[in-house]
Every structure is written in C-alpha cells, then in structure tokens.
Design an enzyme around this catalytic site. Structure first.
Site, PDB file in Angstrom:
ATOM      1  N   GLU A 141       2.147  -0.114  -4.860  1.00  0.00           N
ATOM      2  CA  GLU A 141       1.132   0.863  -5.272  1.00  0.00           C
ATOM      3  C   GLU A 141       1.851   2.186  -5.492  1.00  0.00           C
ATOM      4  O   GLU A 141       2.028   2.978  -4.565  1.00  0.00           O
ATOM      5  CB  GLU A 141       0.028   1.005  -4.222  1.00  0.00           C
ATOM      6  N   ASP A 159       0.834  -1.197   0.000  1.00  0.00           N
ATOM      7  CA  ASP A 159       0.000   0.000   0.000  1.00  0.00           C
ATOM      8  C   ASP A 159       0.874   1.256   0.000  1.00  0.00           C
ATOM      9  O   ASP A 159       1.939   1.286   0.632  1.00  0.00           O
ATOM     10  CB  ASP A 159      -0.902  -0.030   1.239  1.00  0.00           C
TER      11      ASP A 159
END
Length: 541
Positions: free
Chosen positions: A296, A267
């Site tokens: 990400e 993330d």
C-alpha cells in the site's frame, strides 16, 4: 533500461549475432525479416513467461470478513463480542460513532456484524462466478477492533473469524477452484491492547520495550501511526521485530505462506520503507517462490521495485477518477499514464492492483454517481496495465460514503440476474481475463488530439486491444494514429463491448477516424481472419 527497451536491444542483438563477421554493421547486414523475427522471438518469450505467472493481470476480489456473509453459528459465538462491542443485525448500516477516550478509538470501530471464514467459504461460488482469480482478505489476525488493523497477536486468527485451520481450509478450497489467497499484513504497527505493548509500556526493563519507540515527545508516551493512539508503531530497526515478522522460518509472513496462502498485501507499506520491504519480499519469495507482495504505497510507484512485487495503484486511481470527472483532460491523462508506465516498468505494473474503491474510500457508485462516468472508469480499470481489484459489493452497485459507511454488510439481495451493475462487471472481468494483451500485454499510446486512446499489445497482431475513450462532456470526432506496424491497412476493428452502433470501423493507413459521444468508449480488436477465405495476415503473426 526499461523492459521495452531491453527487449528491443535483445532482439537487435540476436539479429546482429546472425550476421557477425559479414564485414558490415549488424543492423545493415541483417535482412528485415530476420530482424523482425528475432524481435518477435524476444517478445514472445516475455509474454509467455508473464502468462505463467499468476500475479500478472490477476482479477482480485477484496473482502472484509466481518461484513461479507452472515455466520451460521452466530448465536454460539455471541460471547466473543462483549461490551462495549456491539453485534449488529445484518440489515443495519454502519454509522459514525463517538470517540471513546479510554479505549482510544471510535465506537464504530467496535461494531460487528458477525461474518467469519466459514460463512465466507459458503459464498465462494459468487466470487468464482464473477471471474476473480484472487481472494484478498482485510486483516484476520487477533485484534480488538472490527477492522483488525490493531493487531494483538499476528500468529492467531481472531476467534470471531475462526482459526488457522480455517485459513488452511480456505486456501485449499480456493486452490481447488484455481484461485489464490492473499492476506493483509499490518506490520508497521500493532494495537495498544497487544500484550507485548502492555508489557513494554509497563516497564523500561521489559524485553519487549525495544519493540516500540517510547519517549515524552509522543502523546501517550509512544510513537503511534499517524498519531492514532490505538496504533503504536513497531520499531523495525530492532532485528528481533523483523525476525518475528518475516525473517525467521517460524515468522508471521513465512508461517502463513506454509499454511497455504499465496501472498501478502502490506498495510501502509510506504511507512515500512524500501529496505525492510525488500527484506520481507525476499523472505516471502524464499519461503514460497512466486508468492505475491503488494505494498500500500500512495507515492508515485517508480523506484519502489523490486522492494515489492506490485503496489496498490493510488496514482493510477486518481488519474482515472480525475479524468472521468473532467479534472484532467484526455491529452494530459495520456501523458501521465504513458510516463508512469514507462518509468515504473510494465512488469511491476502488471502485478500492481488497479482499484477504484476499497475499505478506505467511498464506494464506487457513491464516488461516481453518474453511470456514464462510472462505466468509463471501470473500462479503464480493466484495460490499463495491472490487476483489477474489486471491493466486495461494488459489483452489485452498493452505496456507501466515507468511513464507516463504505464498510456495510454485503447486500446479497442485490446479487440477482437482472442487476445491471453485476452484469457489466462480469462482462469486464470476462473481457480482461479473455484477452492476452489485457492480462500480460505491453502498453503504448495511440496518437489523438482530444481522445484518451491506447493499445495493449503482445508479439501477435491478433492479440492487440485498442481502447479509445471520450471523457469529455462533448461529442468528439478525431483521427487516431495506431502505431502498430502489424495491423494491416483495411483491417476491420471489432467492438468488444457491444456499444458501437455506427458504420464498421476500418484502419486506413494506420489511421482511424471515430466519433464518440460524451463518456463514449471503444474496446476494439483487429479481425485478422475476415470471411471469404482470404487474409492479408497470412505472413504476419
């Protein structure tokens, strides 16, 4: 030097070595066939190596555990959702709530539907039959919210979902199906309710104080991700934090890999930064060689490798979406794609996830309501270099707008044999998985004035896939140059999607004239063994 240039250099060097000492230059003295064979041999090795690596061109299926499959033991675990949390009925849709200042989050972040790892395992047949190679789960570690991006303890699975033993069982089940398991790692920040943060916040002398960054300049007293008060950022400059996350043998990253998972999606990886990403990736590879680390990273992907194996394709997604909706014309899209692949490198591109929608975006059918445009976008998703990433329910045509609407419970009532969206998705998955060039092939543009056209290719002529699309709103007739020296003059090109209704398409001196309607798409392969017993491919692989 990028991979394509390196292989060319390697092939020419190999060919030149055979003529060393002949008195002329290696290139001039080497027969054409010998040079070609050396080049093909170098390429063949590259593609064979890529085929052995499950991370290249894998089809990824993404699941929010709470929303994927109703739990069979819901009544027995209702106590896990105490007020102000709310347990919703499966047929209820998520709706935006109100801000809860005491909890420092929105009420819809603590609405639950009760799915768990065991109920997910009961629905794996759907994922497998769709053709997915990888199951990717949004965060499952102990957290307060439904989305679990506010970790309380990374080493513990949220009890609403199950236990670490359930993770092991899920990994074993997937491996038995020939599939892999990737988890979401949220290592840039934790949740405000985490015990380590509470202790750190309560005392400047607490040993966990240095795990976070405190100061009067921060609202709420601590540095938080994107100013979200529920998400205090970890101080990754502290070696103890990195030891806990990935550096030590008992760390989060390494221990889950030992439990059987096959990789991590990180993330907000752009916030973690290249240095720490590289450390984490090395630790993962050391623990489990061949494991996957996908970041990400919304930035342009160039230069983020080898800090991660692949990225979540933000740039690629935007190029696709803006091309199909007319914001980017076909020639500009071609230049953008060519530059991005060239500068990023084909190897990390193949491991990067090509997504059109996920838990942070409107669902595909909502973002692109026009079926013609939507199908064109999906064709590009499954034919451009990378690993297609499907968000649960998008294969069924589920609708959903901005957060939290796109996170609705799975509509199993739509998983029927007559669902056109499901049938189309299955066809694209089958196409991608069945074509060597789409899974592990290189990329080059086909020359066209008004169409978006490209080729995925390997060392073998029979593997070539030609993709020709018309993202405009008008019929387009154009002549396309196919710069593939192995595709013979007169070769018939076979439509792989069953959408071509015109006269048979044939290559004429490396050129192809084609007329496509608005949104028209061709995915073509050369017929290298025409009927009648004769083929001019007999001496060309």
């Amino acid at each position: 030097m990028n991979k394509r240039h390196f292989l060319t250099h390697l092939a020419l060097a190999a060919a030149g070595a055979a003529t060393a000492g002949t008195g002329g230059t290696a290139l001039a003295a080497t027969p054409v066939k010998q040079r070609a064979n050396a080049y093909d041999a170098a390429l063949a090795g590259a593609f064979e190596a890529r085929e052995k690596d499950w991370r290249n061109g894998a089809v990824v299926y993404q699941v929010l555990v709470d929303r994927f499959a109703p739990s069979a033991t819901l009544d027995a675990k209702r106590y896990l959702y105490p007020a102000p949390k709310v347990l919703r009925a499966w047929d209820e849709l998520p709706r935006a709530g109100k801000y809860l200042p005491d909890a420092k989050l929105w009420s819809h972040e603590i609405d639950f539907w009760g799915g768990d790892l065991r109920s997910l395992m009961g629905r794996l047949d759907h994922v497998q039959q769709l053709g997915a190679d990888v199951l990717y789960l949004n965060p499952i570690h102990l957290a307060y919210t439904n989305h679990k991006y506010d970790a309380l303890d990374y080493q513990v699975v949220s009890p609403e979902y199950g236990t670490r033993e359930d993770v092991k069982a899920l990994a074993q089940d997937l491996h038995g199906r020939g599939m892999k398991l990737v988890l979401d790692g949220v290592f840039n920040h934790m949740g405000r309710n985490a015990l380590v943060f509470k202790q750190a916040e309560g005392s400047a002398q607490n040993p966990y104080r240095s795990w976070f960054v405190f100061g009067p300049q921060y609202e709420g007293g601590a540095r938080t991700w994107a100013l979200a008060q529920n998400l205090p950022e970890l101080n990754l400059e502290n070696p103890a934090v990195r030891d806990h996350l990935y550096a030590k043998p008992n760390s989060v990253v390494r221990s889950y890999l030992r439990d059987g998972i096959d990789g991590w999606r990180l993330d907000v990886a752009f916030d973690i930064g290249p240095e720490f990403l590289a450390e984490l990736t090395r630790a993962a590879h050391q623990e489990k060689p061949g494991s996957l680390v996908v970041g990400e990273i919304a930035n342009y992907p160039k230069e983020w490798f080898p800090a991660v194996d692949g990225v979540l394709g933000f740039t690629l997604r935007q190029i696709i979406l803006r091309t199909v909706n007319g914001q980017i014309d076909a020639p500009a899209a071609a230049r953008m794609l060519d530059r991005m692949v060239s500068e990023t490198g084909i190897e990390p591109m193949l491991k990067s996830w090509v997504y059109l929608g996920n838990h942070d975006t409107s669902r595909l059918a909502t973002a692109i309501p026009d079926e013609r445009q939507r199908r064109l976008a999906q064709v590009l998703q499954f034919t451009l270099p990378g690993s297609p990433n499907l968000y649960y329910g998008d294969e069924l045509g589920m609708l959903g707008g901005e957060d939290p609407e796109m996170r609705a419970p799975m509509r199993w009532d739509l998983a029927t044999a007559d669902n056109a969206a499901l049938d189309w998705t299955r066809r694209l998955v089958k196409l991608h998985r069945g074509e060597r060039a789409l899974r592990v092939g290189n990329f080059r543009l086909l020359e066209s004035q008004r169409l978006l056209a490209f080729e995925r290719f390997t060392d073998r002529a029979r593997d070539a896939v030609l993709v020709i699309t018309n993202p405009s709103l008008q019929d387009v007739t154009d002549t396309v140059l196919i710069p593939d020296s192995k595709i013979m003059d007169g070769t018939r090109l076979v439509d792989q999607l069953g959408t071509w209704t015109g006269e048979p398409l044939r290559v004429q001196a490396a050129l192809l004239q084609v007329t496509l309607p608005p949104g028209g798409t061709l995915v073509l392969k050369p017929d290298v063994s025409p009927p009648g017993g004769y083929t001019n491919y007999k001496r060309v692989q």
